[in-house]
Design a protein around this motif. Structure first.
Motif, PDB file in Angstrom:
ATOM      1  N   GLU A  51       0.849  -1.188   0.000  1.00  0.00           N
ATOM      2  CA  GLU A  51       0.000   0.000   0.000  1.00  0.00           C
ATOM      3  C   GLU A  51       0.886   1.239   0.000  1.00  0.00           C
ATOM      4  N   THR A  52       0.441   2.269  -0.688  1.00  0.00           N
ATOM      5  CA  THR A  52       1.174   3.535  -0.711  1.00  0.00           C
ATOM      6  C   THR A  52       1.271   4.082   0.710  1.00  0.00           C
ATOM      7  N   PRO A  53       2.429   4.551   1.177  1.00  0.00           N
ATOM      8  CA  PRO A  53       3.693   4.705   0.462  1.00  0.00           C
ATOM      9  C   PRO A  53       4.773   3.723   0.939  1.00  0.00           C
ATOM     10  N   GLY A  54       4.466   2.460   0.983  1.00  0.00           N
ATOM     11  CA  GLY A  54       5.461   1.489   1.425  1.00  0.00           C
ATOM     12  C   GLY A  54       6.677   1.455   0.520  1.00  0.00           C
ATOM     13  N   ILE A  55       7.812   1.015   1.065  1.00  0.00           N
ATOM     14  CA  ILE A  55       9.061   1.004   0.291  1.00  0.00           C
ATOM     15  C   ILE A  55       9.107  -0.130  -0.721  1.00  0.00           C
ATOM     16  N   GLY A  56       8.240  -1.141  -0.568  1.00  0.00           N
ATOM     17  CA  GLY A  56       8.311  -2.297  -1.455  1.00  0.00           C
ATOM     18  C   GLY A  56       9.396  -3.268  -0.996  1.00  0.00           C
ATOM     19  N   GLU A  57       9.551  -4.353  -1.728  1.00  0.00           N
ATOM     20  CA  GLU A  57      10.557  -5.351  -1.378  1.00  0.00           C
ATOM     21  C   GLU A  57      11.431  -5.692  -2.580  1.00  0.00           C
ATOM     22  N   PHE A  58      12.710  -5.923  -2.316  1.00  0.00           N
ATOM     23  CA  PHE A  58      13.604  -6.425  -3.361  1.00  0.00           C
ATOM     24  C   PHE A  58      13.117  -7.800  -3.805  1.00  0.00           C
ATOM     25  N   GLN A  59      13.257  -8.084  -5.092  1.00  0.00           N
ATOM     26  CA  GLN A  59      12.770  -9.337  -5.665  1.00  0.00           C
ATOM     27  C   GLN A  59      13.948 -10.180  -6.159  1.00  0.00           C
ATOM     28  N   CYS A  60      14.698 -10.711  -5.216  1.00  0.00           N
ATOM     29  CA  CYS A  60      15.897 -11.482  -5.605  1.00  0.00           C
ATOM     30  C   CYS A  60      16.143 -12.621  -4.623  1.00  0.00           C
ATOM     31  N   TYR A  61      15.044 -13.285  -4.227  1.00  0.00           N
ATOM     32  CA  TYR A  61      15.161 -14.299  -3.186  1.00  0.00           C
ATOM     33  C   TYR A  61      15.093 -15.740  -3.705  1.00  0.00           C
ATOM     34  N   ASP A  62      14.817 -15.952  -4.992  1.00  0.00           N
ATOM     35  CA  ASP A  62      14.780 -17.332  -5.482  1.00  0.00           C
ATOM     36  C   ASP A  62      16.208 -17.853  -5.652  1.00  0.00           C
ATOM     37  N   LYS A  63      16.340 -19.147  -5.815  1.00  0.00           N
ATOM     38  CA  LYS A  63      17.668 -19.765  -5.833  1.00  0.00           C
ATOM     39  C   LYS A  63      18.526 -19.288  -7.003  1.00  0.00           C
ATOM     40  N   TYR A  64      17.892 -18.907  -8.104  1.00  0.00           N
ATOM     41  CA  TYR A  64      18.661 -18.475  -9.271  1.00  0.00           C
ATOM     42  C   TYR A  64      19.279 -17.096  -9.052  1.00  0.00           C
ATOM     43  N   MET A  65      18.489 -16.180  -8.499  1.00  0.00           N
ATOM     44  CA  MET A  65      19.006 -14.838  -8.230  1.00  0.00           C
ATOM     45  C   MET A  65      20.055 -14.878  -7.126  1.00  0.00           C
ATOM     46  N   LYS A  66      19.831 -15.701  -6.108  1.00  0.00           N
ATOM     47  CA  LYS A  66      20.817 -15.819  -5.041  1.00  0.00           C
ATOM     48  C   LYS A  66      22.149 -16.346  -5.580  1.00  0.00           C
ATOM     49  N   LYS A  67      22.059 -17.333  -6.432  1.00  0.00           N
ATOM     50  CA  LYS A  67      23.272 -17.902  -7.015  1.00  0.00           C
ATOM     51  C   LYS A  67      23.968 -16.891  -7.912  1.00  0.00           C
ATOM     52  N   ASP A  68      23.188 -16.140  -8.683  1.00  0.00           N
ATOM     53  CA  ASP A  68      23.771 -15.136  -9.577  1.00  0.00           C
ATOM     54  C   ASP A  68      24.493 -14.054  -8.784  1.00  0.00           C
ATOM     55  N   TYR A  69      23.864 -13.589  -7.703  1.00  0.00           N
ATOM     56  CA  TYR A  69      24.503 -12.556  -6.870  1.00  0.00           C
ATOM     57  C   TYR A  69      25.783 -13.086  -6.234  1.00  0.00           C
ATOM     58  N   LYS A  70      25.732 -14.309  -5.729  1.00  0.00           N
ATOM     59  CA  LYS A  70      26.907 -14.911  -5.098  1.00  0.00           C
ATOM     60  C   LYS A  70      28.056 -15.031  -6.082  1.00  0.00           C
ATOM     61  N   ASN A  71      27.736 -15.443  -7.316  1.00  0.00           N
ATOM     62  CA  ASN A  71      28.773 -15.574  -8.345  1.00  0.00           C
ATOM     63  C   ASN A  71      29.331 -14.222  -8.757  1.00  0.00           C
ATOM     64  N   ALA A  72      28.434 -13.214  -8.861  1.00  0.00           N
ATOM     65  CA  ALA A  72      28.866 -11.871  -9.244  1.00  0.00           C
ATOM     66  C   ALA A  72      29.793 -11.281  -8.183  1.00  0.00           C
ATOM     67  N   ALA A  73      29.444 -11.482  -6.904  1.00  0.00           N
ATOM     68  CA  ALA A  73      30.278 -10.976  -5.815  1.00  0.00           C
ATOM     69  C   ALA A  73      31.636 -11.668  -5.793  1.00  0.00           C
ATOM     70  N   LYS A  74      31.620 -12.969  -6.002  1.00  0.00           N
ATOM     71  CA  LYS A  74      32.874 -13.729  -6.012  1.00  0.00           C
ATOM     72  C   LYS A  74      33.769 -13.291  -7.163  1.00  0.00           C
ATOM     73  N   LYS A  75      33.167 -13.100  -8.342  1.00  0.00           N
ATOM     74  CA  LYS A  75      33.924 -12.682  -9.518  1.00  0.00           C
ATOM     75  C   LYS A  75      34.550 -11.308  -9.316  1.00  0.00           C
ATOM     76  N   ALA A  76      33.859 -10.444  -8.580  1.00  0.00           N
ATOM     77  CA  ALA A  76      34.354  -9.084  -8.330  1.00  0.00           C
ATOM     78  C   ALA A  76      35.289  -9.025  -7.134  1.00  0.00           C
ATOM     79  N   GLY A  77      35.566 -10.184  -6.539  1.00  0.00           N
ATOM     80  CA  GLY A  77      36.447 -10.213  -5.379  1.00  0.00           C
ATOM     81  C   GLY A  77      35.782  -9.790  -4.099  1.00  0.00           C
ATOM     82  N   HIS A  78      34.449  -9.947  -4.036  1.00  0.00           N
ATOM     83  CA  HIS A  78      33.700  -9.531  -2.848  1.00  0.00           C
ATOM     84  C   HIS A  78      32.907 -10.700  -2.264  1.00  0.00           C
TER      85      HIS A  78
END
Length: 348
Positions: A51-78
């Motif tokens: 409901e307005t004016p909530g901040i909303g939620e990030f949409q990156c909780y499925d296993k594919y997005m989690k894996k992608d973020y983990k790989n991106a962080a690792k590749k960047a040395g983070h």
């Protein structure tokens, strides 16, 4: 899209269909479904709707997005940039509630910046992939391809711009440009930008939600025009009076009518939405007819109508790196000049 092209070929070639909006996300918009207006299931639990004016939620909780973020962080040395236990809040949280969005919160740290860049880039690349295919399918036809960007106008006065961030627009005043990369991607894919909120006026449509619709419209339209793409405008709420129509006219031609030719900046077209039962009563309909005429600068005939739509062409040579680099190019952040009021008022 191929099926649509085949089944609608007669109408496309005959000029009945002149624009095709390519669906890129919720409500067809290029954004994450961060502010759903209906209840949804999450496992066995039912999530409350946004409901307005909530901040909303990030949409990156499925296993594919989690894996992608983990790989991106690792590749960047983070590899240490783990956000699995981060407090992001929920759909209806206020910006100062979760740790991530607080003043000087996680979003200002290197870890937060890396996450937000990854999150927003995934959205841009998603749009790029779909529009690449639509470009291939419709190349050679005289039809405008259109991509819609969501008008997240609430919480824009808050430092974190939390609602924009969860929607996928990494946009922070003077620090990060969330819309130029999208505009540049649309230029690469020969697409028009569709954007709403053009009738909205601060204080009239949004009194209590830290909303800055006029500033947002100026920012997004300016970046689109600077990147050389056409803009299709729309209203968010029903336009009920002259103030709303005049605001649209101001945004349609920010520097007014040019008596010597085409305005330097102008809308490609405008979609009038929210037609209610009272829209066609005599007073409102007369005002709408005046609005249509003012949109055409009081001209009886559009001499270059045959120029629209444009023929879909092959992609430009802009690289993905050049698209994403637009987010940090400071020259793109400044909006073009805007007149204070329109020179084509419906009640003038």
């Amino acid at each position: 899209m191929s099926s649509f092209k085949e089944n609608m070929a007669e109408f496309i070639e005959g000029g009945v269909i002149v624009a095709i909006e390519v669906g890129l996300g919720p409500n067809g918009e290029l954004c994450y479904p961060s502010f759903p207006t209906e209840e949804r299931k999450k496992g066995e639990k039912t999530q409350e709707k946004w409901e307005t004016p909530g901040i909303g939620e990030f949409q990156c909780y499925d296993k594919y997005m989690k894996k992608d973020y983990k790989n991106a962080a690792k590749k960047a040395g983070h590899s240490d940039f783990d956000l699995s236990k981060q407090d992001f809040g929920n759909y209806n949280s206020e910006p100062e509630d979760p740790k991530f969005f607080k003043k000087d919160g996680t979003y200002t740290t290197e870890k937060g910046k890396f996450f937000l860049e990854w999150y927003s880039n995934k959205l841009i690349l998603h749009g790029d992939q779909i529009l690449r295919e639509s470009n291939k399918i419709f190349t050679g036809l005289r039809v405008d391809l259109v991509a819609k960007v969501s008008g997240v106008h609430w919480l824009c006065k808050i430092d974190s711009n939390a609602a924009e961030l969860t929607a996928g627009y990494y946009n922070l005043d003077g620090k990060r440009d969330g819309y130029s990369p999208i505009a540049r991607m649309l230029y690469k894919r020969n697409c028009c930008l569709s954007f709403s909120c053009l009738e909205m006026i601060k204080g009239k449509n949004s009194k209590e939600h830290s909303s800055l619709p006029e500033k947002l419209v100026k920012s997004v339209l300016s970046k689109a025009w600077k990147e050389g793409i056409e803009v299709i405008g729309a209203n968010t709420w029903e336009i009920e009076d002259a103030n709303g129509y005049n605001q649209v006219l101001l945004n349609a031609r920010p520097k007014g009518v040019n008596p010597k030719g085409k305005p330097e900046f102008k809308l490609h077209s405008f979609m009038c939405l929210r037609l209610s039962k009272t829209f066609f009563n005599e007073k409102k309909y007369e005002m709408f007819k005046k609005f249509v005429r003012k949109m055409h600068a009081d001209l009886d005939y559009c001499g270059d109508a045959e120029m629209y739509p444009h023929e879909v062409e092959s992609d430009s040579a802009i690289t993905t790196e050049e698209i994403l680099a637009a987010s940090t190019e400071t020259h793109a952040s400044e909006p073009i000049g805007w007149d204070k009021v329109t020179d084509a008022k419906v009640d003038g």
